[in-house]
Design an enzyme around this catalytic site. Structure first.
Site, PDB file in Angstrom:
ATOM      1  N   GLY A   1      -0.592   6.421 -10.239  1.00 49.63           N
ATOM      2  CA  GLY A   1      -0.868   5.632  -9.036  1.00 49.63           C
ATOM      3  C   GLY A   1      -1.871   6.433  -8.210  1.00 49.63           C
ATOM      4  O   GLY A   1      -1.680   7.648  -8.017  1.00 49.63           O
ATOM      5  N   ALA A   2      -2.936   5.761  -7.764  1.00 48.60           N
ATOM      6  CA  ALA A   2      -4.048   6.482  -7.142  1.00 48.60           C
ATOM      7  C   ALA A   2      -3.620   7.394  -5.976  1.00 48.60           C
ATOM      8  O   ALA A   2      -3.910   8.598  -5.994  1.00 48.60           O
ATOM      9  CB  ALA A   2      -5.116   5.474  -6.708  1.00 48.60           C
TER      10      ALA A   2
ATOM     11  N   ASP B   1      -7.721   1.420  -7.560  1.00 49.61           N
ATOM     12  CA  ASP B   1      -7.930   2.823  -7.923  1.00 49.61           C
ATOM     13  C   ASP B   1      -9.253   3.352  -7.386  1.00 49.61           C
ATOM     14  O   ASP B   1      -9.412   4.546  -7.177  1.00 49.61           O
ATOM     15  CB  ASP B   1      -7.861   2.996  -9.439  1.00 49.61           C
ATOM     16  CG  ASP B   1      -6.416   2.943  -9.891  1.00 49.61           C
ATOM     17  OD1 ASP B   1      -5.878   1.831 -10.024  1.00 49.61           O
ATOM     18  OD2 ASP B   1      -5.814   4.015 -10.064  1.00 49.61           O
TER      19      ASP B   1
ATOM     20  N   LYS C   1      -5.793  -1.512 -12.365  1.00 47.21           N
ATOM     21  CA  LYS C   1      -5.209  -1.523 -13.704  1.00 47.21           C
ATOM     22  C   LYS C   1      -5.772  -2.625 -14.580  1.00 47.21           C
ATOM     23  O   LYS C   1      -5.977  -3.743 -14.114  1.00 47.21           O
ATOM     24  CB  LYS C   1      -3.687  -1.681 -13.553  1.00 47.21           C
ATOM     25  CG  LYS C   1      -2.890  -1.732 -14.829  1.00 47.21           C
ATOM     26  CD  LYS C   1      -3.178  -0.593 -15.775  1.00 47.21           C
ATOM     27  CE  LYS C   1      -3.012   0.778 -15.158  1.00 47.21           C
ATOM     28  NZ  LYS C   1      -3.621   1.867 -15.974  1.00 47.21           N
TER      29      LYS C   1
HETATM   30  O1  MRU Z   1      -2.673   4.106 -14.722  1.00 44.85           O
HETATM   31  P1  MRU Z   1      -1.886   4.044 -13.439  1.00 44.85           P
HETATM   32  O2  MRU Z   1      -0.472   3.665 -13.646  1.00 44.85           O
HETATM   33  O3  MRU Z   1      -2.047   5.290 -12.614  1.00 44.85           O
HETATM   34  O4  MRU Z   1      -2.602   2.855 -12.658  1.00 44.85           O
HETATM   35  C1  MRU Z   1      -2.183   2.561 -11.372  1.00 44.85           C
HETATM   36  C2  MRU Z   1      -2.807   1.359 -10.797  1.00 44.85           C
HETATM   37  O5  MRU Z   1      -3.697   0.757 -11.359  1.00 44.85           O
HETATM   38  C3  MRU Z   1      -2.336   0.978  -9.430  1.00 44.85           C
HETATM   39  O6  MRU Z   1      -2.404  -0.396  -9.254  1.00 44.85           O
HETATM   40  C4  MRU Z   1      -3.239   1.654  -8.397  1.00 44.85           C
HETATM   41  O7  MRU Z   1      -3.354   3.018  -8.662  1.00 44.85           O
HETATM   42  C5  MRU Z   1      -2.754   1.451  -7.032  1.00 44.85           C
HETATM   43  S1  MRU Z   1      -1.337   2.421  -6.705  1.00 44.85           S
HETATM   44  C6  MRU Z   1      -0.996   2.206  -5.076  1.00 44.85           C
END
Ligand code: MRU
Length: 359
Positions: free
Chosen positions: A55-56, A245, A256
Site C-alpha cells: 500500500g503506497a 500509487d 492496482k
Molecule cells: O501492490 P500493492 O498491494 O501495494 O498495491 C496497493 C494499491 O494499489 C493500493 O490501491 C494503493 O497503494 C493505495 S493504498 C492506500
C-alpha cells in the site's frame, strides 16, 4: 470486533528498543496474524518487495522508519562517510518497488533531514531522523481521516460502492483512503454496501479488504474482478472508490492492475469514479500517466502462488504488471486531504497545492 479495532490496527511500528521495525505480515492474512521484527536492510527490502508491507502510504511510512533505524547502525565517523552509507541504503530500499511514489518521496524527506543536520552531532541527527519518521506516520493518520470524511460526503445512505485492491487501514495508517469512508459510514450509522473486487493476481481485495470490512462489521460482498459489469448493470453500484500509487499532475492515476478497466466499465454505465489518496501520492513532477513507471512482477504470482497445483504449464509466458493507469478523463474526482479535486485537474491541483505545483 469494533470498527476501531480494524481502523486502528497496527501494521507498522517501531520496535520497543527503536532498533527494529515490527510489521504485520500481510501475505499471511486472512489466515494468520503474525508480526515480524525486522533489523536489517535486506529484510526490510524483502518485506516491501514481497508485499509483507504494502500500500503506497504504508511503504512510505515503513521506509522512513527503516532509514531512522538503519542510520543508527552506520559507523562512519564523519558526515561524508555517514551520508554516503545513508544514500546507499536509501537507494537500495527505493529499488524494491518502482510505482508508489510515497516510497521515494518519504526517503527523500529523510534525506532532507540528514542534509539539514550536516554540522550537528550524530546523536542530534539520529534523533531528528526518528522524529521525522514518527511525524510522517502521524501526518498520514490525519490525512487518512480527512480523506475518509471527504469521501463519505460523496455517498448517500443506501449506496453501493465498488472498490478494488486494498486501500484500508492495512495499506495506510488508520481508516485508510479509498476504504476509509466505509468505516466512517459504519461509525456514523450510514448504510453503505461495499462490493469488493478480489483483485487478481495477489488478491488484496479478497485477502485484505473483505477481511478488514467484515471484521469491522461493514456490509460487503466479494466478487471476482470480471463480475463488476453485471453488478453495475443490475444497479447495485452508485460509485467506484479506489486508491492510488502515483497521481500525475494532469490527474492520471496509477493504481492496482484492473483499476483502469473498472473505471472504463463504470463510465459506460454512468457511474462516477473517484480515486482517493493523500498528497504524498501525488507526483507533482510527473506530467502524465505515460511517465509513471509500472512494476512488472513474477509470473509465478499468476500461475502458482495461490493455487495448490500450478494453473498453467511452466513454459507458459505471462505478463504480470502490478499497476495500470486510469486516464483522468474517466475520473469524477480525486479525493485528497485538502478536498475533492475535479477536472481540470492540473488547474485545480494548483489551487489546492500551490506550494507543490509551483507558479
Ligand atoms: O501492490 P500493492 O498491494 O501495494 O498495491 C496497493 C494499491 O494499489 C493500493 O490501491 C494503493 O497503494 C493505495 S493504498 C492506500
Amino acid at each position: 470486533m469494533s470498527v476501531q479495532s480494524v481502523t486502528h490496527a497496527v501494521n507498522v511500528r517501531l520496535g520497543d528498543d527503536e532498533n527494529s521495525i515490527v510489521v504485520l505480515d500481510q501475505t499471511l492474512l486472512p489466515n494468520e496474524t503474525k508480526y515480524l521484527t525486522l533489523t536489517t536492510a535486506e529484510a526490510m527490502w524483502e518485506a516491501i518487495y514481497k508485499l509483507r508491507v504494502r500500500g503506497a502510504p504504508c511503504i512510505g511510512i515503513f521506509a522512513a522508519y527503516a532509514m531512522a533505524v538503519l542510520s543508527k547502525g552506520i559507523s562512519a565517523p564523519d558526515y561524508d562517510g555517514f551520508y554516503a552509507e545513508f544514500t546507499r541504503l536509501s537507494d537500495y530500499l527505493n529499488s524494491s518497488r518502482p510505482t508508489a511514489v510515497n516510497l521515494g518521496g518519504m526517503l527523500r524527506r529523510m534525506d532532507g533531514v540528514v542534509q539539514a543536520h550536516k554540522d550537528a552531532p550524530r546523536e542530534t541527527l539520529l534523533a531528528a531522523l526518528m522524529r521525522e519518521a514518527k511525524a510522517i506516520h502521524e501526518e498520514d493518520m490525519a490525512m487518512c481521516r480527512k480523506i475518509s470524511e471527504y469521501g463519505l460526503s460523496l455517498l448517500h445512505d443506501g449506496d453501493g460502492v465498488i472498490t478494488h485492491c486494498n486501500a484500508g487501514p492495512l495499506a495506510t495508517s488508520r481508516y485508510g483512503t479509498a476504504q476509509g469512508p466505509f468505516y466512517l459510514a459504519k461509525e456514523q450509522g450510514v448504510n453503505i454496501h461495499v462490493w469488493v473486487d478480489e483483485t487478481r493476481p495477489l488478491l488484496q481485495g479478497a485477502r485484505l479488504t473483505s477481511y478488514e470490512l467484515t471484521k469491522a462489521g461493514v456490509p460487503c460482498t466479494l466478487i471476482c474482478d470480471n463480475m463488476a459489469s453485471i453488478v453495475m448493470k443490475q444497479g447495485k453500484v452508485q460509485a467506484v472508490f479506489f486508491g492510488c500509487d502515483r497521481i500525475a499532475r494532469n490527474g492520471d492515476v496509477a493504481n492496482k492492475i484492473g483499476s483502469s478497466g473498472l473505471a472504463i466499465l463504470a463510465n459506460y454505465y454512468g457511474i462516477p469514479v473517484y480515486s482517493l489518496g493523500p498528497s504524498t501520492t501525488i507526483d507533482f513532477s510527473c506530467p502524465d500517466g505515460d511517465h509513471i513507471p509500472i512494476e512488472l512482477r513474477d509470473p509465478e504470482e499468476i500461475k502458482t502462488l495461490h493455487y495448490e497445483k500450478a494453473m498453467a504449464l511452466p513454459e507458459v509466458e505471462c505478463f504480470n504488471p502490478a499497476f495500470d493507469v486510469t486516464d483522468h478523463s474517466l475520473l469524477a474526482g480525486i479525493v485528497t486531504e485538502r478536498g475533492i479535486v475535479r477536472a481540470p485537474f492540473e488547474e485545480n491541483f494548483r489551487k489546492l497545492f500551490p506550494e507543490a505545483m509551483g507558479a
